[in-house]
Design a protein around this motif. Structure first.
Motif: not given
Length: 423
Positions: A319-326
């Motif tokens: 399960t992918i609950s969130d994504v952040q990009a840096s």
């Protein structure tokens, strides 16, 4: 005599032309009609000012930011420095300690004692060099001045290596950060729960006082699509606009105990992808090993979309609950005398990289007294004049021109042949 007067007159004219022309060539002029967008630069005080580029600037400026211009209230161009990465860098100190008691006990641990000598070296990072592959181990770091009384400096660290020679994919991290310490001896203990020890070939220690690269994070939109046929999950990340220089994606999941290969693609549309790199994401929460890495590093991209293909094989999709990009922060820095207002103009696709003396002077300025500035929302430049659309070729504007010219040429040729044969 007349010739000498004429020659002197020519010199005077030439000197006058150069006197007028050289300043015009050497002075940078700002043509406000060529820049469609601007932002007000807001700050208090006067000194060396810096401001972070934002999403709107990334989206509407050139990929290399050559079209950025800082302009004061009088319309004069102000020299600036584009900062990418750390403002201040100090070279890290690296040491090669003597290795003592480099051994392992099968099923328990590998261990080695590092002798730093008697110089009081500061250490805050330890790198373990090994040719072992495909492992994940918990690591403990201890310090001592007499090799009898040991103090635990780090007891929850871990190292890992995942190598797929056939797929050409490798992910490895064998560095451990510890609190700044000044000990004569350090001990490295690597757990060996499976009876397959990680062989310690060498160890390097470091003191790294530099300021790390300044980064910023965004929470982009994303979608997860399952592909049962390929046994993969596709995470499609939408940055919203092109131009943001992303170099890292971090995933979040509530699941435990998984280890998946991943492949990263980028593109400005969802129909054409460019392969970037491969790697692994994992999380272990067991009695013998605890550790995780859900971050993916890749070459910087300014594409709008990032696709992460997770290989599930015969496992249940995670399960992918969130994504952040840096991304690495870009800043403009310039000197701001008191009592002036400034704007940042951008969006001119034909602008070339400016050349300022500030680039040479910048390393010698006191960068500890920066004034942090901010940008207003994006504004349309009312003085902007869009470039004229290039006219199509004459043959497109007059479709019958080329066929007519060919018919005329054929007629002339036939006439000449007729005249020749008549003779």
């Amino acid at each position: 005599m007349a010739i000498m007067v004429f020659m002197n007159f020519k010199r005077i004219i030439l000197f006058s032309i150069l006197t007028l022309a050289v300043p015009a060539m050497c002075t940078a002029s700002f043509d406000i009609e060529k820049w469609p967008y601007y932002k007000d630069i807001d700050f208090a005080g006067s000194d060396l000012v810096r401001a972070e580029l934002d999403r709107e600037i990334f989206a509407h400026s050139q990929p290399d930011r050559d079209d950025l211009r800082v302009v004061d209230q009088n319309g004069e161009e102000v020299p600036y420095k584009l900062i990418s990465g750390p403002v201040k860098e100090i070279k890290a100190d690296s040491y090669s300690p003597q290795l003592l008691n480099n051994n392992f006990v099968s099923g328990e641990q590998s261990s080695v004692v590092l002798d730093m000598g008697g110089d009081g070296k500061i250490v805050d990072r330890i790198r373990i060099l090994t040719d072992s592959e495909n492992f994940q181990r918990n690591v403990k770091i201890l310090g001592s001045d007499d090799r009898t009384d040991w103090k635990t400096l780090k007891d929850d660290a871990y190292i890992y290596d995942y190598t797929d020679e056939r797929g050409g994919v490798r992910s490895r991290d064998t560095e451990v950060d510890i609190p700044e310490s000044v000990y004569r001896y350090f001990k490295v203990e690597i757990d060996d729960p499976a009876g397959e020890p990680v062989k310690i070939q060498d160890v390097r220690t470091f003191n790294i006082p530099e300021i790390r690269e300044k980064t910023s994070t965004l929470d982009p939109d994303f979608q997860v699509k399952e592909n049962p046929k390929e046994k993969t999950s596709e995470v499609i990340v939408d940055m919203g606009v092109s131009g943001i220089p992303v170099k890292k994606i971090s995933l979040q999941s509530p699941d435990k105990n998984f280890h998946r290969g991943v492949y990263i693609h980028t593109g400005d549309n969802k129909d054409k992808w460019h392969y970037q790199t491969g790697g692994y994401i994992f999380r272990y929460d067991t009695d013998k090993f605890k550790g995780e890495d859900l971050s993916l590093n890749f070459s910087e991209t300014q594409d709008r979309y990032i696709k992460i293909v997770v290989s599930n094989q015969d496992n249940k999709p995670i399960t992918i609950s969130d994504v952040q990009a840096s991304f690495a922060v870009r800043e403009v820095a310039f000197r701001a005398p008191k009592g002036k207002e400034y704007k940042l103009y951008y969006g001119n696709p034909e602008a070339e990289e400016p050349q300022y003396e500030l680039d040479k002077i910048f390393p010698y300025l006191d960068k500890n007294d920066y004034i942090q500035a901010s940008f207003s929302s994006q504004k349309q430049n009312s003085s902007y004049i869009p470039p004229k659309e290039p006219q199509p070729p004459l043959t497109e504007r007059i479709p019958y021109l080329l066929p007519g010219a060919l018919l005329l040429a054929c007629a002339v040729l036939l006439f000449l042949v007729f005249r020749f044969l008549k003779k």
